[in-house]
Motif scaffolding. Structure first.
Motif, short mmCIF file in Angstrom:
data_model
loop_
_atom_site.label_atom_id
_atom_site.label_comp_id
_atom_site.label_asym_id
_atom_site.label_seq_id
_atom_site.Cartn_x
_atom_site.Cartn_y
_atom_site.Cartn_z
N LEU A 163 -6.71 -2.14 4.31
CA LEU A 163 -6.18 -1.18 5.29
C LEU A 163 -6.98 -1.18 6.59
CD1 LEU A 163 -5.42 1.87 2.96
CD2 LEU A 163 -3.91 -0.01 3.62
N VAL A 208 1.22 -5.18 4.73
CA VAL A 208 0.05 -4.47 4.21
C VAL A 208 -0.34 -5.18 2.93
CG1 VAL A 208 -0.92 -2.29 3.40
CG2 VAL A 208 0.91 -2.26 5.12
N SER A 234 -2.24 4.82 -1.71
CA SER A 234 -1.30 5.40 -0.77
C SER A 234 -0.27 6.22 -1.52
CB SER A 234 -0.58 4.31 0.03
OG SER A 234 0.48 4.84 0.79
N VAL A 307 1.34 4.17 5.16
CA VAL A 307 -0.06 3.75 5.28
C VAL A 307 -0.61 4.12 6.65
CG1 VAL A 307 -1.47 1.67 5.57
CG2 VAL A 307 -0.07 1.95 3.52
#
Length: 545
Positions: A163, A208, A234, A307
Motif C-alpha cells: 500500500l 493494488v 482493507s 484502499v
C-alpha cells in the motif's frame, strides 16, 4: 466436461504458465544439424511421441548454426512475452515513468480544509503503484511469485508495503491542505477498455498488490487451528479461516471460497479458507512457512477506491462517503478535462525497464497483457486488446519482418493456444539487438540457475563442463499444460519453450529458440523434468558455441 474437470483443466493450465515448454524428426540441413549430445536429450523415452523445434543463430550475422523444425508453428506459451515486452519497451523506452495524478473537483475551504467536491485518482497503468518499491528504486521480486501461489502450491512474498504508493498519495493530499472531503473518492480507470483475463476478471489500469489478496498460513500442532493472516488489510475484503492441522499422514487440502470473490465493492465481502494441513508439512518451493494462497481482486477499481480512502484516513483526511462501495464512475469529468491547478498529488513509478524486468523474470501474465495495451496506446492510441494486437501485428511486419502467418497470438502473455515458429521468435530476438534499450531487454530475462523462472534449473551443473553456463543464458520460459484430448482427465504438456540469448563460452553471443510439444505427463515432476532438460540443452549450446 463437468465442473470438477473444468477446475482441473484450469489448474493445470495455470501451473503451466508458472513453471515452464518438443517430435524429433523432420528434414534437417546437414550444415545446421543438431549435435548428437543435444539429440540424446531430445530422444529420451519421455519424448517418444513429442515434437521438438529448435533454431540457433549468431546474433550479429544471423547465420543459422543449428536448425530443427524451425518452420513448424508450435505452442510457445509465455515465450510470447518476448514480443509484447519488446515492443512496449521500444515504444515507451526503458526510462519512461508512469505518473498517477490525483485531482480535486470542487473548492477547498481554506479556513477548515474542507473539499466540497470529489477527489479523483487517475489510473496510469502503473503495474505496482509503489507496492514493490525497493529503497534503491528497483522493483522487488521473489523467485516464486505470488501470482502463481495457488497453482504452484506456495510462493514467497516481496517485503515492501503493497500500500506504499497509496499512502504516499494520501500524505500529499493532506499536505495540500485538505482535511475533509465532503464528497466522494473515485478512480478514473478509463485509460484503456477493460479486458478479460483468462476468464477470471476484467483487468483495468489500476492495481493494488497485483490485484491479489495474499493469505499467509503458519504452522500449528495436530488438532489445532492453522494461524493465518492476510494482506493488504482493507475493509474491501477480509479473510476468515477454519483451516486445521491434521495428522502427519493426512492430505494437504486448502480450499478458498469464493474464488474468485465477486463481492468486492459490497460491504462485508469475505473470503473463507478451509480444509486440512498435515502436521509436520514442509512447504514446497520455499521449504519454510508461511504457506501462501491468494484471492483474486475481481473489481480492481472498487478495491483501489477503498484502499485509497483508508490511506487518506491514516493521513488524517476524513472522507464523508462510505469507504466500501462501487467506484462512482458517474462522477468522472470528461476525459482530458483535468486542470493542473486542480492536481493535489502524484505518484511516479519506477522506470519502465523495471516493469519489463518484473514481467519477464517471473512471467507475470497480467503485466504482459497490460504491456501490450500500453504499446497499443503509445503506438496509435489503441484502447482495446484487439486493436493493440492489430497494432502489434503491423509493428512485427514493418519493423521485424515477421509475417502474421508465423504466429497466432490471442493476448500479450501467451495464454491458451498461443503459437509461433522458431523463425518468428528468432526474428524478434535478433531485431531487438539494434534497439536503444536492448541491454535492458536482455537483462529482463531470467538468468540460468540464477534468478526468475530459471532459478530452479540446476541439473546442468552436475556436469562440470557445463557449470560455466550459469548466468550466461538469459531466456524467457514458457509452459502450457492442458488436457489430453483422448483422456480428458489426464494432463499433457502441450508446450514447454525457452528462448533468448547466450553469451557462449567462445565469447560470441547467440540467439536461440527451443520448444517441445505434446509430452505425456502424470504430474508436475514430469513438467519439471522437461524444464530441466531444456535448461541442460541451453547449457550445452553455451559450451558448443
Amino acid at each position: 466436461m463437468n465442473a470438477t474437470t473444468n477446475r482441473q483443466c484450469k489448474r493445470w493450465a495455470v501451473i503451466a504458465t508458472a513453471v515452464l515448454l518438443v517430435s524429433c524428426g523432420g528434414s534437417v540441413n546437414s550444415d545446421t544439424a543438431v549435435p548428437d549430445s543435444i539429440m540424446q536429450v531430445m530422444q529420451k523415452p519421455a519424448y517418444k511421441n513429442a515434437t521438438w523445434s529448435m533454431q540457433v543463430v549468431d546474433l550479429d550475422s544471423g547465420r543459422v548454426i543449428y536448425d530443427l523444425n524451425s518452420s513448424a508453428q508450435l505452442f510457445i506459451a509465455s515465450v510470447r512475452k518476448v514480443f509484447s515486452t519488446g515492443n512496449a519497451l521500444n515504444a515507451l523506452g526503458a526510462q519512461h515513468q508512469f505518473v498517477t495524478p490525483v485531482y480535486r473537483q470542487g473548492t477547498v475551504d481554506a479556513s477548515g480544509g474542507t473539499l466540497n467536491g470529489n477527489l479523483i485518482l487517475v489510473a496510469s497503468g502503473d503495474l505496482t503503484m509503489g507496492g514493490r518499491a525497493n529503497p534503491d528504486g528497483t522493483i522487488a521480486l521473489t523467485n516464486f511469485d505470488h501470482n502463481e501461489a495457488n497453482s504452484l502450491g506456495n510462493a514467497g512474498l516481496s517485503t515492501p508495503d503493497p500500500l506504499a504508493g497509496y499512502n504516499a498519495l494520501a500524505a500529499q493530499v493532506a499536505a495540500a491542505g485538505i482535511k475533509t472531503i465532503n464528497g466522494d473518492v473515485a478512480i478514473d480507470d478509463r485509460l484503456f477498455e477493460p479486458f478479460d483475463f483468462r476468464g477470471e476478471f476484467d483487468v483495468r489500469p489500476i492495481f493494488v498488490n497485483d490485484d491479489l489478496v495474499d493469505v499467509t498460513l503458519n504452522q500449528s500442532a495436530e488438532g489445532s487451528a492453522v494461524p493465518f493472516d492476510w494482506r493488504p488489510k482493507s475493509a474491501a475484503f477480509a479473510v476468515q479461516s477454519t483451516l486445521t492441522t491434521g495428522s502427519a499422514t493426512s492430505a494437504l487440502d486448502i480450499e478458498l471460497n469464493p474464488e474468485p470473490p465477486l463481492c468486492i465493492g459490497v460491504p462485508n465481502c469475505v473470503g473463507n479458507v478451509s480444509g486440512n494441513v498435515p502436521a509436520g508439512l514442509v512447504p514446497i518451493l520455499t521449504n519454510a512457512y508461511p504457506l501462501v494462497r491468494t484471492f483474486r481482486v475481481t473489481e480492481p477499481s472498487n478495491y483501489a477506491r477503498t484502499v485509497f480512502i483508508e490511506a487518506l484516513a491514516r493521513a488524517g483526511v476524513t472522507v464523508t462517503a462510505a469507504p466500501v462501495a462501487a467506484n462512482p464512475v458517474q462522477l468522472l469529468p470528461a476525459q482530458g478535462s483535468y486542470s493542473s491547478a486542480q492536481q493535489v498529488a502524484q505518484l511516479t513509478s519506477a522506470p519502465f525497464g523495471q516493469d519489463v524486468r518484473y514481467v519477464n523474470k517471473v512471467s507475470y501474465n497480467i503485466g504482459a497483457d497490460v504491456s501490450l495495451m500500453l504499446f497499443g496506446l503509445a503506438k496509435n492510441g489503441s484502447t482495446t486488446m484487439s486493436a493493440s494486437l492489430t497494432a502489434e501485428q503491423s509493428e512485427l511486419s514493418s519493423t521485424f519482418n515477421i509475417s502474421p502467418s508465423q504466429y497466432h497470438f490471442i493476448d500479450g502473455s501467451g495464454g491458451g493456444d498461443t503459437t509461433a515458429n522458431g523463425a518468428a521468435v528468432i526474428g524478434m530476438l535478433r531485431g531487438m539487438r539494434s534497439k536503444p534499450d536492448f541491454a535492458t531487454y536482455v537483462d529482463s530475462m531470467p538468468a540460468l540457475g540464477v534468478d526468475g523462472s530459471l532459478t530452479t534449473i540446476t541439473n546442468f551443473e552436475a556436469d562440470a563442463t557445463l557449470a560455466g553456463a550459469k548466468g550466461q543464458v538469459h531466456a524467457k520460459t514458457g509452459t502450457y499444460v492442458g488436457v489430453n484430448a483422448s483422456a480428458p482427465t489426464t494432463p499433457i504438456l502441450k508446450g514447454q519453450a525457452l528462448a533468448g540469448y547466450i553469451d557462449a563460452k567462445s565469447g560470441r553471443r547467440i540467439a536461440f529458440f527451443l520448444t517441445v510439444n505434446n509430452v505425456p505427463i502424470t504430474g508436475i515432476p514430469d513438467v519439471l523434468t522437461a524444464f530441466q532438460d531444456e535448461g541442460t540443452i541451453a547449457a550445452m549450446l553455451w559450451k558448443l558455441q
